[in-house]
Design a protein around this motif. Structure first.
Motif, PDB file in Angstrom:
ATOM      1  N   ILE A  92       8.334   4.508   4.980  1.00 33.62           N
ATOM      2  CA  ILE A  92       7.247   5.412   5.385  1.00 33.62           C
ATOM      3  C   ILE A  92       7.833   6.729   5.877  1.00 33.62           C
ATOM      4  O   ILE A  92       7.352   7.819   5.534  1.00 33.62           O
ATOM      5  CB  ILE A  92       6.399   4.760   6.502  1.00 33.62           C
ATOM      6  CG1 ILE A  92       5.619   3.565   5.948  1.00 33.62           C
ATOM      7  CG2 ILE A  92       5.450   5.776   7.135  1.00 33.62           C
ATOM      8  CD1 ILE A  92       4.898   2.750   7.019  1.00 33.62           C
ATOM      9  N   GLU A  93       8.876   6.645   6.670  1.00 34.54           N
ATOM     10  CA  GLU A  93       9.473   7.833   7.283  1.00 34.54           C
ATOM     11  C   GLU A  93      10.102   8.758   6.249  1.00 34.54           C
ATOM     12  O   GLU A  93       9.970   9.982   6.331  1.00 34.54           O
ATOM     13  CB  GLU A  93      10.531   7.375   8.298  1.00 34.54           C
ATOM     14  CG  GLU A  93      10.999   8.439   9.250  1.00 34.54           C
ATOM     15  CD  GLU A  93      11.744   7.832  10.429  1.00 34.54           C
ATOM     16  OE1 GLU A  93      11.437   8.196  11.575  1.00 34.54           O
ATOM     17  OE2 GLU A  93      12.634   6.973  10.209  1.00 34.54           O
ATOM     18  N   ARG A  94      10.764   8.180   5.250  1.00 34.12           N
ATOM     19  CA  ARG A  94      11.402   9.012   4.212  1.00 34.12           C
ATOM     20  C   ARG A  94      10.411   9.404   3.117  1.00 34.12           C
ATOM     21  O   ARG A  94      10.589  10.423   2.459  1.00 34.12           O
ATOM     22  CB  ARG A  94      12.579   8.248   3.596  1.00 34.12           C
ATOM     23  CG  ARG A  94      13.634   7.841   4.600  1.00 34.12           C
ATOM     24  CD  ARG A  94      14.411   8.997   5.170  1.00 34.12           C
ATOM     25  NE  ARG A  94      15.413   9.473   4.243  1.00 34.12           N
ATOM     26  CZ  ARG A  94      16.502  10.145   4.578  1.00 34.12           C
ATOM     27  NH1 ARG A  94      16.721  10.425   5.842  1.00 34.12           N
ATOM     28  NH2 ARG A  94      17.350  10.550   3.683  1.00 34.12           N
ATOM     29  N   ALA A  95       9.383   8.592   2.927  1.00 30.33           N
ATOM     30  CA  ALA A  95       8.224   8.940   2.086  1.00 30.33           C
ATOM     31  C   ALA A  95       8.579   9.467   0.704  1.00 30.33           C
ATOM     32  O   ALA A  95       7.955  10.408   0.204  1.00 30.33           O
ATOM     33  CB  ALA A  95       7.350   9.957   2.817  1.00 30.33           C
ATOM     34  N   ALA A 142       1.078   3.957  -3.064  1.00 28.45           N
ATOM     35  CA  ALA A 142       0.642   5.337  -2.817  1.00 28.45           C
ATOM     36  C   ALA A 142       1.769   6.326  -3.077  1.00 28.45           C
ATOM     37  O   ALA A 142       1.543   7.411  -3.638  1.00 28.45           O
ATOM     38  CB  ALA A 142       0.139   5.469  -1.381  1.00 28.45           C
ATOM     39  N   LEU A 143       2.989   5.962  -2.692  1.00 27.12           N
ATOM     40  CA  LEU A 143       4.117   6.864  -2.932  1.00 27.12           C
ATOM     41  C   LEU A 143       4.420   6.984  -4.427  1.00 27.12           C
ATOM     42  O   LEU A 143       4.855   8.046  -4.902  1.00 27.12           O
ATOM     43  CB  LEU A 143       5.359   6.361  -2.189  1.00 27.12           C
ATOM     44  CG  LEU A 143       5.331   6.464  -0.654  1.00 27.12           C
ATOM     45  CD1 LEU A 143       6.590   5.841  -0.058  1.00 27.12           C
ATOM     46  CD2 LEU A 143       5.203   7.921  -0.199  1.00 27.12           C
ATOM     47  N   ALA A 144       4.165   5.915  -5.176  1.00 27.47           N
ATOM     48  CA  ALA A 144       4.468   5.924  -6.615  1.00 27.47           C
ATOM     49  C   ALA A 144       3.387   6.621  -7.438  1.00 27.47           C
ATOM     50  O   ALA A 144       3.634   7.009  -8.589  1.00 27.47           O
ATOM     51  CB  ALA A 144       4.658   4.490  -7.104  1.00 27.47           C
ATOM     52  N   ASP A 145       2.201   6.781  -6.875  1.00 23.72           N
ATOM     53  CA  ASP A 145       1.083   7.390  -7.604  1.00 23.72           C
ATOM     54  C   ASP A 145       1.241   8.911  -7.606  1.00 23.72           C
ATOM     55  O   ASP A 145       1.169   9.565  -6.562  1.00 23.72           O
ATOM     56  CB  ASP A 145      -0.233   6.998  -6.923  1.00 23.72           C
ATOM     57  CG  ASP A 145      -1.452   7.381  -7.755  1.00 23.72           C
ATOM     58  OD1 ASP A 145      -1.389   8.391  -8.483  1.00 23.72           O
ATOM     59  OD2 ASP A 145      -2.483   6.678  -7.647  1.00 23.72           O
ATOM     60  N   GLU A 146       1.449   9.472  -8.768  1.00 28.45           N
ATOM     61  CA  GLU A 146       1.694  10.918  -8.867  1.00 28.45           C
ATOM     62  C   GLU A 146       0.495  11.744  -8.438  1.00 28.45           C
ATOM     63  O   GLU A 146       0.634  12.916  -8.072  1.00 28.45           O
ATOM     64  CB  GLU A 146       2.093  11.277 -10.300  1.00 28.45           C
ATOM     65  CG  GLU A 146       3.442  10.685 -10.711  1.00 28.45           C
ATOM     66  CD  GLU A 146       3.843  11.119 -12.115  1.00 28.45           C
ATOM     67  OE1 GLU A 146       3.070  11.892 -12.742  1.00 28.45           O
ATOM     68  OE2 GLU A 146       4.923  10.709 -12.575  1.00 28.45           O
ATOM     69  N   CYS A 198       0.834  -1.213   0.000  1.00 28.71           N
ATOM     70  CA  CYS A 198       0.000   0.000   0.000  1.00 28.71           C
ATOM     71  C   CYS A 198       0.860   1.251   0.000  1.00 28.71           C
ATOM     72  O   CYS A 198       0.602   2.212  -0.746  1.00 28.71           O
ATOM     73  CB  CYS A 198      -0.928   0.005   1.220  1.00 28.71           C
ATOM     74  SG  CYS A 198      -2.264  -1.194   1.156  1.00 28.71           S
ATOM     75  N   VAL A 199       1.877   1.261   0.861  1.00 27.51           N
ATOM     76  CA  VAL A 199       2.751   2.437   0.952  1.00 27.51           C
ATOM     77  C   VAL A 199       3.494   2.648  -0.363  1.00 27.51           C
ATOM     78  O   VAL A 199       3.574   3.783  -0.886  1.00 27.51           O
ATOM     79  CB  VAL A 199       3.751   2.268   2.120  1.00 27.51           C
ATOM     80  CG1 VAL A 199       4.827   3.358   2.067  1.00 27.51           C
ATOM     81  CG2 VAL A 199       3.015   2.316   3.452  1.00 27.51           C
ATOM     82  N   THR A 200       4.016   1.568  -0.917  1.00 22.19           N
ATOM     83  CA  THR A 200       4.777   1.667  -2.172  1.00 22.19           C
ATOM     84  C   THR A 200       3.903   2.197  -3.308  1.00 22.19           C
ATOM     85  O   THR A 200       4.316   3.086  -4.069  1.00 22.19           O
ATOM     86  CB  THR A 200       5.363   0.294  -2.543  1.00 22.19           C
ATOM     87  OG1 THR A 200       6.226  -0.154  -1.488  1.00 22.19           O
ATOM     88  CG2 THR A 200       6.151   0.374  -3.839  1.00 22.19           C
TER      89      THR A 200
END
Length: 729
Positions: free
Chosen positions: A99-102, A43-47, A39-41
């Motif tokens: 998550i922390e570096r986001a 969401a971070l990749a979705d522009e 989920c985190v990966t």
């Protein structure tokens, strides 16, 4: 359906929701780690995603880690379990660091996406380590919620970054109550302590607003910023030096070196404070692996978490309809009866508190009022709560008030005739389906049941003092006690939020059967000329909260005399403790009855505060020229209890080793690091135990003779946990 799922709204906020199906509270499994990472990966990749909010679909955030994660990491590594743990922990650390570096640039620390965490309620263990990796923590204003890191209480420490992050956030001194004591806080106190950032009625709305407004600088943790300085200083900073020296002294003073997790935690903090953050995480993971590979950790987790929870959920409850107590009668408003009335009323049960004199009954009710007032002074109880609890307690002398009660707990004086009289009087009033329980620590239940017209509905319930603080309740089945009575007792104990064990009837049941030999062995050593400080410190360095001499002072020496006289009368020539009685009876005759008399094996000031061992003990019992070494004393103190536990199992008094281990730790503080007497035997091995017993028996007598079951286990290389011979987790 995975444990984590995410959605994206029109504002570009990705909401990652944690919802473990078929669980009342979220726990993190290996599959859960994979789902969170995915989920985190994504969401971070979705522009189109501007920021992330992590929350729970339940009214709490999480109760911690699924402890099977640790077992699976070990098992999947085959012959290299330590490497398997280290690899698994490193991967988990990587997910939280992501998550922390986001997504921010590692050099400029810009371009990341804000990650907020919303806690609707309780957040414990990994359920708080995940929020600590987020950029801002929002908690609901829920006074019943508890936030913190309680891992130290079950023999481990926060090993998924929680230790390193909390120390860098609060400093070693600020973090110590939450790490070393496992202190839990409600949301407002958590904010005041710096654990969470915001507390509000609508934390989700606040988190969303923060995510939309957050700038690059809001996302960089202090420890990732150039020039970061740890609050309070690092070990070689002048201020930090004093903190770490003091912390080391405090930890060793409290644990006496018996609890490996506390020492490992302190090492992780100390070493991690002197290196960059990512290196500190690796150090934390290594020390966490070290603790997880220690058999003490496995034993504590099994007894204080897995087995304790199983017993509380009714692992050994017989088949019977729900026996929830609606109306409780308590006979006898002394200290025990008053305590039982309080815990029942506090759990929402209507209570009739009976005593011979109204003044005594009122005094018993006043005990509840005193405890509630203390809670109010500490802001843990409201005036409304106090009124509700006291309103449930009806103090009276009238036995007719017991009509309608479905459970009676008789807590009168420890005398067979007095108890029999009360049993007959109560049964003449209550309905024929009412269960009668007697609160006793020594009197045989089968004998007491002879006064009952319905012995199948008669049972023993042994509360420990003080009732409001002690978590164990020992339920004793008489020879004719039926399943419904057992179910009733178990359901009642669950209602009052305590931990039950169920044993069969025998002299001293289970707990006192093991406690008394511990006390007696300490006193016997005094008679032999062993230095009292050696006896007491040997016990404390084994992890016992009280040495045997302090324990007999606390329980009262005259009670010990009474038990000794009754036991001698019952056993006749077979009575083995004459040497103990010589010391104990002389103390009683001198008026040294223990703490209540401000004089016992210890000296006390006028306020009852312990001052040290009584100096005249040496004059009454001269010290032997040759003192035993520490381990010899410890082996005697440990094995004299453990052997009684094994005998109780062998004789059928104890039916489940889980109850033996949990009961020992909660009932009299048996070396918690060991996981209990049966877990301890698995750690040291039956062969070592038998060899040590043989040597002790040759020197000190047959009380150290190894039971047959232990000899068979030694010959077969068997263990208690994992064997077919006893119930186990």
């Amino acid at each position: 359906m995975t444990d984590f799922a995410w959605t994206k709204d029109d504002d570009g906020i990705a909401t990652i929701t944690w919802d473990v199906k078929d669980k009342s509270m979220n726990v993190l499994s290996l599959e859960g780690w994979d789902a969170l990472d995915a989920c985190v990966t994504e969401a971070l990749a979705d522009e189109a995603v501007r920021g992330i909010v992590i929350t729970s679909a339940k009214d709490s955030f999480a109760g911690g880690m699924d402890l099977n994660v640790i077992a699976r990491m070990k098992a999947e590594a085959g012959d290299a379990p330590a490497q398997g743990l280290m690899d698994g922990l490193t991967r988990c650390h990587g997910i939280l660091r992501r998550i922390e570096r986001a997504g921010m640039d590692p050099k400029t620390l810009k371009g990341g996406k804000p990650v907020a965490c919303v806690l609707p309620g309780t957040a414990l263990g990994i359920g708080f380590e995940i929020p600590l990796a987020c950029h801002r923590i929002f908690a609901a204003d829920n006074p019943k919620a508890r936030i913190g890191l309680p891992e130290i209480m079950v023999g481990i420490f926060p090993g998924m970054g929680g230790t390193t992050r909390l120390v860098r956030k609060l400093g070693a001194m600020g973090a110590s109550p939450f790490l070393l004591e496992g202190k839990l806080s409600d949301p407002k106190k958590a904010k005041a302590a710096g654990l969470v950032d915001e507390v509000s009625d609508d934390p989700m709305a606040d988190a969303r607003a923060w995510v939309l407004a957050a700038k690059d600088g809001d996302l960089v943790k202090p420890w990732d910023q150039k020039g970061y300085k740890m609050p309070g200083g690092t070990p070689y900073h002048p201020a930090g030096f004093m903190t770490f020296v003091g912390a080391s002294a405090m930890v060793n003073g409290r644990t006496q070196g018996a609890f490996p997790a506390a020492k490992a935690l302190l090492s992780a903090v100390y070493e991690g404070a002197m290196v960059p953050f990512d290196t500190a995480l690796r150090i934390e993971a290594r020390w966490f692996t070290n603790v997880l590979m220690n058999p003490s950790s496995e034993a504590m987790i099994r007894s204080l978490f897995i087995n304790k929870e199983a017993l509380e959920k009714g692992a050994n409850r017989p088949e019977a309809p729900d026996q929830k107590v609606a109306k409780l009668g308590v006979i006898g408003a002394g200290m025990m009866g008053a305590g039982i009335a309080y815990v029942a009323a506090n759990a929402g049960i209507e209570v009739v508190l009976i005593d011979r004199e109204q003044a005594a009954a009122d005094k018993g009710k006043a005990y509840s009022e005193g405890l509630l007032d203390k809670g109010i002074s500490r802001k843990k109880v409201t005036g409304e709560k106090k009124a509700e609890v006291l309103g449930r307690v009806h103090a009276t002398t009238d036995l007719d008030a017991l009509r309608g009660c479905d459970l009676i707990v008789e807590a009168v004086f420890e005398d067979t005739d007095v108890k029999a009289e009360m049993t007959r009087a109560v049964e003449a009033v209550v309905g024929t389906d009412c269960i009668i329980a007697t609160n006793t620590s020594t009197l045989p239940i089968t004998d007491l049941a002879r006064a009952s017209a319905r012995p199948e509905q008669f049972i023993g319930i042994h509360f420990f003092s003080p009732v409001d603080k002690m978590m164990l309740v020992e339920i004793i089945k008489g020879a004719e006690t039926g399943d419904r009575a057992v179910a009733k007792a178990l359901d009642f104990v669950r209602q009052i939020r305590k931990t039950p064990i169920v044993v069969n009837d025998a002299r001293f049941f289970y707990a006192n059967r093991c406690i008394i030999p511990y006390i007696n062995e300490g006193i016997r050593m005094v008679a032999e000329g062993v230095a009292p400080p050696l006896i007491e410190n040997a016990a404390k360095q084994l992890g016992f909260p009280l040495g045997p001499l302090q324990l007999v002072d606390e329980t009262s020496i005259d009670l010990g005399v009474k038990i000794a006289k009754a036991t001698r009368a019952a056993m006749g020539d077979a009575y083995p403790d004459g040497a103990v009685d010589d010391v104990l009876f002389a103390m009683a005759e001198a008026g040294r009855l223990g703490r209540k008399a401000k004089a016992g094996f210890y000296e006390y000031d006028e306020a009852g505060k312990r001052q040290g061992l009584w100096p005249e003990l040496g004059a009454r019992h001269p010290l032997a020229a040759d003192q035993p070494d520490l381990h010899a004393v410890q082996n005697r103190l440990m094995l004299v209890q453990v052997l009684e536990a094994v005998r109780a199992l062998e004789e059928g008094v104890l039916e489940d080793i889980r109850e033996g281990d949990v009961g020992a730790i909660l009932g009299w503080g048996f070396a918690p690091w060991s996981g209990g007497p049966f877990a301890w035997l698995d750690i040291v091995g039956a062969a070592w135990a038998v060899a040590t017993c043989d040597a002790l028996a040759e020197r000190h007598g047959p009380r150290f003779s190894a039971p047959d079951v232990l000899r068979r286990m030694a010959a077969d290389g068997a263990r208690f946990y994992g064997s077919d011979g006893a119930k186990a987790a």
